[in-house]
Design an enzyme around this catalytic site. Structure first.
Site, PDB file in Angstrom:
ATOM      1  NE  ARG A 169      -3.402   2.505   2.540  1.00  0.00           N
ATOM      2  CZ  ARG A 169      -3.420   3.307   3.608  1.00  0.00           C
ATOM      3  NH1 ARG A 169      -2.875   2.935   4.735  1.00  0.00           N
ATOM      4  NH2 ARG A 169      -4.016   4.472   3.538  1.00  0.00           N
TER       5      ARG A 169
ATOM      6  CG  HIS B 127      -1.193   8.765   3.695  1.00  0.00           C
ATOM      7  ND1 HIS B 127      -1.332   7.401   3.859  1.00  0.00           N
ATOM      8  CD2 HIS B 127      -0.877   9.240   4.915  1.00  0.00           C
ATOM      9  CE1 HIS B 127      -1.097   7.069   5.117  1.00  0.00           C
ATOM     10  NE2 HIS B 127      -0.809   8.175   5.791  1.00  0.00           N
TER      11      HIS B 127
ATOM     12  CD  GLU C 219      -5.165   7.220   9.813  1.00  0.00           C
ATOM     13  OE1 GLU C 219      -4.718   8.270  10.287  1.00  0.00           O
ATOM     14  OE2 GLU C 219      -4.809   6.098  10.205  1.00  0.00           O
TER      15      GLU C 219
ATOM     16  CG  ASN D 193      -5.332   2.979   8.556  1.00  0.00           C
ATOM     17  OD1 ASN D 193      -5.382   2.000   7.796  1.00  0.00           O
ATOM     18  ND2 ASN D 193      -4.853   4.145   8.183  1.00  0.00           N
TER      19      ASN D 193
ATOM     20  CE1 TYR E 161      -0.508   2.305  13.570  1.00  0.00           C
ATOM     21  CE2 TYR E 161      -2.415   3.405  12.633  1.00  0.00           C
ATOM     22  CZ  TYR E 161      -1.151   2.878  12.494  1.00  0.00           C
ATOM     23  OH  TYR E 161      -0.535   2.887  11.266  1.00  0.00           O
TER      24      TYR E 161
ATOM     25  CD  GLU F   8      -1.816   3.666   8.041  1.00  0.00           C
ATOM     26  OE1 GLU F   8      -1.594   4.087   9.197  1.00  0.00           O
ATOM     27  OE2 GLU F   8      -1.962   4.409   7.060  1.00  0.00           O
TER      28      GLU F   8
END
Ligand code: FCB
Length: 471
Positions: free
Chosen positions: A92, A136, A181, A309, A311, A379
């Site tokens: 990616r 991005h 995002e 994504n 985290y 991610e």
């Protein structure tokens, strides 16, 4: 202990994990243009909002910038070779809009496109599928000078740019992510000012979130018309939110946190609505006047996949406005009152580690949005204080994190969520936005003085996982 045993702390468990993955499950790595490319003045590239922001004193730790970064622009062949040796199915990457269209509109820069053509060709030659993110965060500065994402016109500019990239690469790229995002681009970029362009304005955070999603929908429609056979998606960063107690104030704060970090993005994209409570929460700060008839039909254009994504989860406690924030994050200026508690294992970013959070998030998505398209984790990863000892970087904490989260993904698939792949953030240590270079996320260590790449133990571990898959 020899270097090779240090390099892969637990081969047996890596192999066992590889065998747990569903048939056809894709494994990859992710990066982003401004974080790795460098060469900001080469090949006709124009400035982006991150060039401006990082060169503004006080915005990025130690005054660091992406001017050189990992010098990937010149070293992409070496980086693709690292991926080939790792054995990933897919990579990616993101395309820098200011390389392709330095003014953000009008003239196309053929040299900029040529770089991505070389990169994509190199990937394909080595059997690696490109998954291309179109935005991005590196908005061309001239567009910001006209209001950036506050300006509704930027959505159309983005769709035009998407088509330009598709025209150049579409014969070799068949999987596209519009935005990465939009929460960060809008809330951090225009709400808290922590990210470029550094604006602090609640109404701007909300209007930019909307215009980003509008740009996403316009781009999907335009690209799909040009190539109905390719796959189109968006990547959202989502956080499962949990109140720290049953206290009404904490429960309410968790609801608001989820509204801000998840639902104002997932609802318009997956449902074609705004959450009812958006007006109630932000009514005073914003009349949501940016929302026009027909917009939500655009933002909810059907998708082939959703990129997620993940985290960390948010553990939310309501705190009075006047109390100084003792922990990680407060968004009270955005009308919510969450406080994320750093009360347990945290990464170098200060982000709490909770591998089961990825399962909970996926299950929440699956239950909340009937007809959810297939999901890719685009991610996931952690920052560690990696220090090479000779040729070894023994990053067991990262291995533990990745192992736990991949198992969480497997558990979600067993619970019925259609997850098709997983991408580690990141292939390389890189420019971690406002935190600069000290936060290392790579499977490969980068020495920024010499640009030497050194695969960490986690790289060797991931290679075992990839190789062990049954399919
Ligand atoms: C995500 C970004 C990515 C990287 C990771 C650590 O929010 O998409 O560029 O910085 O965080």
């Amino acid at each position: 202990m020899t270097a090779s045993t240090t390099a892969v702390p637990d081969v047996a468990s890596a192999r066992e994990l590889g065998l747990l993955l569903p048939p056809g499950f894709e494994l990859g790595v992710a990066t982003a243009s401004y974080q790795i490319e460098g060469a900001v003045d080469e090949g006709g590239r124009g400035p982006s909002i991150w060039d401006t922001f990082s060169h503004t004193p006080g915005k990025v730790a130690r005054g660091e910038t992406g001017d050189v970064a990992c010098d990937h622009y010149h070293r992409y062949r070496e980086d693709v070779a690292l991926m080939r040796d790792l054995g990933v199915d897919a990579y990616r990457l993101s395309v820098a809009w200011p390389r392709v269209q330095p003014d953000g509109r009008g003239a196309v820069n053929p040299d900029g496109l040529a770089f991505y053509e070389r990169l994509v060709d190199e990937l394909l030659e080595h059997g690696i599928t490109p998954l291309v993110t179109l935005y991005h965060w590196d908005l061309p500065q001239p567009l910001e000078d006209d209001g950036g994402w506050r300006n509704r016109d930027t959505a159309q500019r983005f769709a035009d740019y998407a088509r330009i990239v598709q025209d150049a690469l579409g014969d070799r790229v068949s999987r596209w992510i519009t935005l990465n995002e939009p929460y960060c681009s809008s809330v951090l970029g225009y709400g808290t000012g922590r990210h470029a362009p550094g604006v602090k304005d609640t109404h701007a955070a909300l209007s930019t979130a909307h215009h980003l999603l509008l740009g996403h929908g316009l781009a999907v429609a335009a690209m799909r018309e040009a190539d109905p056979d390719a796959s189109y998606g968006i990547t959202l960063n989502l956080e499962p939110a949990q109140p720290v107690s049953d206290r009404e104030a904490d429960v309410e704060a968790a609801r608001r946190s989820e509204l801000l970090s998840n639902r104002i993005f997932t609802d318009p994209v997956l449902r074609g609505t705004y959450p009812d409570d958006a007006r109630e929460v932000w009514g005073e700060a914003s009349d949501l006047g940016f929302l026009r008839d027909g917009d939500l039909a655009v933002t909810s254009a059907p998708l082939d996949f959703l990129g997620v994504n993940y985290y960390f989860p948010a553990r939310i406690k309501a705190v009075p406005h006047e109390e100084p924030a003792p922990a990680l994050r407060r968004v009270d200026d955005l009308g919510a009152l969450p406080l994320m508690l750093a009360d347990d294992d945290v990464t170098e970013m200060g982000w709490p580690v909770d591998a089961d959070g990825i399962r909970r998030l996926l299950v929440w998505l699956h239950r909340t949005y009937p007809g959810l398209p297939p999901v890719y984790i685009t991610e996931n990863g952690r920052a560690c204080a990696d220090v090479p000892e000779g040729d070894v970087v023994d990053d067991r904490d990262r291995i533990g994190y990745l192992d736990g989260h991949l198992r969480g993904v497997v558990a979600a698939t067993e619970g019925g969520v259609d997850v098709r792949g997983y991408y580690v953030w990141s292939l390389l240590d890189n420019f971690e936005w406002a935190a600069g270079y000290a936060r290392r996320f790579g499977l490969v260590h980068v020495d920024y003085d010499t640009q030497r790449r050194l695969p960490k133990a986690s790289y060797h571990w991931y290679r075992e996982v990839i190789a062990a898959r049954a399919n």
